[in-house]
Design an enzyme around this catalytic site. Sequence first.
Site, PDB file in Angstrom:
ATOM      1  N   SER A  13     -34.229  -1.711  -2.505  1.00  0.00           N
ATOM      2  CA  SER A  13     -33.982  -2.330  -3.927  1.00  0.00           C
ATOM      3  C   SER A  13     -32.784  -1.176  -4.502  1.00  0.00           C
ATOM      4  CB  SER A  13     -35.204  -2.214  -5.072  1.00  0.00           C
ATOM      5  OG  SER A  13     -35.640  -0.931  -4.839  1.00  0.00           O
ATOM      6  N   ARG A  14     -32.607  -0.196  -3.739  1.00  0.00           N
ATOM      7  CA  ARG A  14     -31.848   1.071  -4.394  1.00  0.00           C
ATOM      8  C   ARG A  14     -31.297   1.642  -3.442  1.00  0.00           C
ATOM      9  NH1 ARG A  14     -34.248   4.964  -7.448  1.00  0.00           N
ATOM     10  NH2 ARG A  14     -36.425   4.134  -7.117  1.00  0.00           N
ATOM     11  N   ASN A  89     -37.791   2.789   5.346  1.00  0.00           N
ATOM     12  CA  ASN A  89     -36.742   3.709   4.414  1.00  0.00           C
ATOM     13  C   ASN A  89     -37.407   4.117   3.275  1.00  0.00           C
ATOM     14  OD1 ASN A  89     -33.865   4.240   3.503  1.00  0.00           O
ATOM     15  ND2 ASN A  89     -34.669   2.859   1.806  1.00  0.00           N
ATOM     16  N   SER A 141     -35.236  12.961   7.341  1.00  0.00           N
ATOM     17  CA  SER A 141     -34.283  13.704   6.671  1.00  0.00           C
ATOM     18  C   SER A 141     -34.108  14.950   7.455  1.00  0.00           C
ATOM     19  CB  SER A 141     -34.881  14.100   5.326  1.00  0.00           C
ATOM     20  OG  SER A 141     -34.221  15.056   4.830  1.00  0.00           O
ATOM     21  N   TYR A 154     -42.523  16.941   1.309  1.00  0.00           N
ATOM     22  CA  TYR A 154     -41.660  15.958   1.874  1.00  0.00           C
ATOM     23  C   TYR A 154     -41.112  16.339   3.147  1.00  0.00           C
ATOM     24  CZ  TYR A 154     -36.843  13.513   1.597  1.00  0.00           C
ATOM     25  OH  TYR A 154     -35.789  12.623   1.876  1.00  0.00           O
ATOM     26  N   LYS A 158     -41.189  14.023   6.590  1.00  0.00           N
ATOM     27  CA  LYS A 158     -40.310  13.850   7.288  1.00  0.00           C
ATOM     28  C   LYS A 158     -40.427  14.237   8.794  1.00  0.00           C
ATOM     29  CE  LYS A 158     -38.238  11.252   4.210  1.00  0.00           C
ATOM     30  NZ  LYS A 158     -38.023   9.719   4.315  1.00  0.00           N
TER      31      LYS A 158
HETATM   32  P1  NAP Z   1     -33.920   6.452  -3.776  1.00  0.00           P
HETATM   33  O1  NAP Z   1     -32.623   5.942  -4.241  1.00  0.00           O
HETATM   34  O2  NAP Z   1     -34.735   7.210  -4.682  1.00  0.00           O
HETATM   35  O3  NAP Z   1     -34.877   5.025  -3.422  1.00  0.00           O
HETATM   36  C1  NAP Z   1     -36.008   5.154  -3.232  1.00  0.00           C
HETATM   37  C2  NAP Z   1     -36.472   3.746  -2.696  1.00  0.00           C
HETATM   38  O4  NAP Z   1     -37.939   3.657  -2.064  1.00  0.00           O
HETATM   39  C3  NAP Z   1     -36.530   2.563  -3.822  1.00  0.00           C
HETATM   40  O5  NAP Z   1     -36.165   1.094  -3.155  1.00  0.00           O
HETATM   41  C4  NAP Z   1     -37.876   2.486  -4.182  1.00  0.00           C
HETATM   42  O6  NAP Z   1     -38.472   1.489  -4.791  1.00  0.00           O
HETATM   43  C5  NAP Z   1     -38.740   2.719  -2.869  1.00  0.00           C
HETATM   44  N1  NAP Z   1     -39.829   3.327  -2.787  1.00  0.00           N
HETATM   45  C6  NAP Z   1     -40.398   4.502  -3.371  1.00  0.00           C
HETATM   46  N2  NAP Z   1     -41.650   4.705  -3.281  1.00  0.00           N
HETATM   47  C7  NAP Z   1     -41.937   3.493  -2.536  1.00  0.00           C
HETATM   48  C8  NAP Z   1     -43.351   2.965  -2.329  1.00  0.00           C
HETATM   49  N3  NAP Z   1     -44.724   3.486  -2.593  1.00  0.00           N
HETATM   50  N4  NAP Z   1     -43.546   1.788  -1.943  1.00  0.00           N
HETATM   51  C9  NAP Z   1     -42.548   1.015  -1.660  1.00  0.00           C
HETATM   52  N5  NAP Z   1     -41.208   1.351  -2.000  1.00  0.00           N
HETATM   53  C10 NAP Z   1     -41.192   2.736  -2.444  1.00  0.00           C
HETATM   54  O7  NAP Z   1     -33.908   6.794  -2.348  1.00  0.00           O
HETATM   55  P2  NAP Z   1     -32.811   7.217  -1.308  1.00  0.00           P
HETATM   56  O8  NAP Z   1     -32.076   8.462  -1.845  1.00  0.00           O
HETATM   57  O9  NAP Z   1     -31.994   5.704  -1.119  1.00  0.00           O
HETATM   58  O10 NAP Z   1     -33.700   7.382   0.053  1.00  0.00           O
HETATM   59  C11 NAP Z   1     -34.117   6.510   0.860  1.00  0.00           C
HETATM   60  C12 NAP Z   1     -34.545   6.962   2.104  1.00  0.00           C
HETATM   61  O11 NAP Z   1     -33.792   8.242   2.558  1.00  0.00           O
HETATM   62  C13 NAP Z   1     -36.061   7.904   1.784  1.00  0.00           C
HETATM   63  O12 NAP Z   1     -36.856   7.775   2.564  1.00  0.00           O
HETATM   64  C14 NAP Z   1     -35.360   9.423   1.326  1.00  0.00           C
HETATM   65  O13 NAP Z   1     -36.298  10.319   1.814  1.00  0.00           O
HETATM   66  C15 NAP Z   1     -34.192   9.415   2.679  1.00  0.00           C
HETATM   67  N6  NAP Z   1     -33.507  10.430   2.584  1.00  0.00           N
HETATM   68  C16 NAP Z   1     -32.500  10.495   1.436  1.00  0.00           C
HETATM   69  C17 NAP Z   1     -31.510  11.338   1.394  1.00  0.00           C
HETATM   70  C18 NAP Z   1     -30.518  11.407   0.345  1.00  0.00           C
HETATM   71  O14 NAP Z   1     -29.779  12.434   0.200  1.00  0.00           O
HETATM   72  N7  NAP Z   1     -30.576  10.436  -0.601  1.00  0.00           N
HETATM   73  C19 NAP Z   1     -31.685  12.559   2.374  1.00  0.00           C
HETATM   74  C20 NAP Z   1     -32.546  12.397   3.346  1.00  0.00           C
HETATM   75  C21 NAP Z   1     -33.237  11.325   3.362  1.00  0.00           C
HETATM   76  P3  NAP Z   1     -37.910   1.215  -6.496  1.00  0.00           P
HETATM   77  O15 NAP Z   1     -36.563   0.928  -6.718  1.00  0.00           O
HETATM   78  O16 NAP Z   1     -38.840  -0.057  -6.596  1.00  0.00           O
HETATM   79  O17 NAP Z   1     -38.387   2.413  -7.087  1.00  0.00           O
END
Ligand code: NAP
Length: 246
Positions: A13-14, A89, A141, A154, A158
């Site tokens: 979604s995001r 993801n 991550s 976390y 990961k």
């Molecule tokens: P985000 O913007 O916070 O989005 C999180 C996404 O996960 C949303 O689509 C959310 O759905 C969904 N979600 C959360 N809990 C869930 C659950 N229990 N069941 C189903 N869906 C769930 O996160 P992001 O930054 O894009 O991160 C995406 C991935 O990359 C994650 O695994 C994160 O750990 C990893 N990551 C991110 C970064 C970074 O810097 N951003 C760095 C390293 C790794 P809703 O929209 O409905 O809430």
Amino acid sequence: MLKGKTALVTGGSRGIGRAICLALAKRGADVALVYAGNEAAAQTTLGMLMEYGVAAKAYRCDVADFAATEKLVADVCADFGGLDILINNAGATRDKLVMRMSETDFDDIIAVDLKGAFNLIRHVSGVFVKKRTGRIVNVTSVAGIMGNPGQANYASAKAGLIGLTKTVAKELGGRGITCNAIAPGFIKTDMTAALNAQLLENALQIIPVKRLGEPEDVAEAVAFLCTDGAKYITGQVIQVDGGLRM
Ligand code: NAP
């Protein structure tokens, strides 16, 4: 390049998940996206996917729920007539120093970030084995590689995801299925928007390319792993972090 393939993207979604949905659709894949509760964001992604002329549908499902994910996979297979690609993801954070972290703070993040990926892999593996083909990409991550203060839950999840990735790669490699992980560094999404400005400023000082990553930077690497060109790559952890950790 991915025409005729169906991809299931959790957390579509995001943020990074949305960019992954779009990168796969750009290559012709139909997309089943999963979200936790943000209906408006899911609908926005669906609208963007429609512009690529692919089939797309959003499913509300908590990836931590084993039974719900079993039904999810069955529903996606029925709606799309099969499944070829799984992108784990979905992720969440609840940062606290280990001395202040409660049992539920730890358990809840493990349940979403690690067990959630197991749940989906467990349910799609039968589908993929039967077809003797399939692609799995887990979004881990750099925190799972380096550790990170305030993220015992976390970083553990990961790191566990990396063990899961390598194990699945070994178990299913002989059945035409690849399983890889992508390890992003600091990427501009809602997740990093929640971090304090000083921490991000400090991060910029140690990132060789001197910028935070865009969701598309991660999505392009994920999409590549789903293409035919990546068929001999499995069990790998590919960092998309601007050189943060090398
Ligand atoms: P985000 O913007 O916070 O989005 C999180 C996404 O996960 C949303 O689509 C959310 O759905 C969904 N979600 C959360 N809990 C869930 C659950 N229990 N069941 C189903 N869906 C769930 O996160 P992001 O930054 O894009 O991160 C995406 C991935 O990359 C994650 O695994 C994160 O750990 C990893 N990551 C991110 C970064 C970074 O810097 N951003 C760095 C390293 C790794 P809703 O929209 O409905 O809430």
